[in-house]
Enzyme design. Structure first.
Site: not given
Ligand code: 4NP
Length: 164
Positions: A14, A17, A19-21, A133
């Site tokens: 993702c 790294n 939340c989703r992945s 997201d």
């Molecule tokens: P992820 O979520 O891609 O599912 O881990 C996010 C984590 C951090 C950010 C955006 C989405 N960020 O903008 O820092």
């Protein structure tokens, strides 16, 4: 990194790294355990950015995952070009992640969107769904992520077992 070429490997990717992945990694590990397949696959996750590298997963994602029995223990890292040669399968959470992976040199034959593994995805007609997201949203977003990851896990396993 996968070290034994005989062990099929999957990398969930993702943006951050956190939340989703990492949730995808944990949900897939839960599914492997339920199938008696723990240790038979190498499972990892990474982000396309390094902003959160070295830190734990987002507390909201950890709590939502724990509540469903998925232990979310991974430490964030950024994807590297070496990953593209080492993992049998790379699974991107959304189209933006997929674009970033392709621009970084990912192997198109081994790189797929998570949405293509959802049971209701019709390869002939559907554009694969993104795993939304959840970072800037509310609690329901984390549940939606887990719903999608749990639904896709059996198909991801079949793909790995059958050389997709
Ligand atoms: P992820 O979520 O891609 O599912 O881990 C996010 C984590 C951090 C950010 C955006 C989405 N960020 O903008 O820092």
């Amino acid at each position: 990194m996968p070290t034994d070429p005989a062990t099929p490997s999957v990398l969930f990717v993702c943006l951050g790294n956190i939340c989703r992945s990492p949730a995808a990694e944990a949900v897939f590990n839960t599914h492997l355990a339920a199938q008696g397949l723990t240790g038979r696959f190498f499972v990892d996750s990474a982000g396309t950015i390094n902003h959160h590298a070295g830190g734990p997963a987002d507390g909201r994602m950890r709590d939502a995952s724990d509540a469903r029995g998925h232990a979310l223990t991974s430490i964030a890292r950024q994807v590297t070009p070496a990953d593209f040669g080492r993992f049998n399968l790379v699974v991107a959470m959304d189209h933006s992640n997929l674009d970033d992976l392709m621009n970084a040199g990912a192997d198109p034959d081994r790189t797929r969107l998570l949405g293509t593994f959802l049971p209701d995805h019709d390869h002939d007609v559907d554009t694969p769904q993104d795993v939304p997201d959840p970072y800037y949203g509310g609690a329901q977003g984390f549940e939606t992520v887990l719903d999608m990851l749990e639904a896709a896990a059996p198909t991801v396993l079949s793909a790995l077992q059958n050389d997709f």
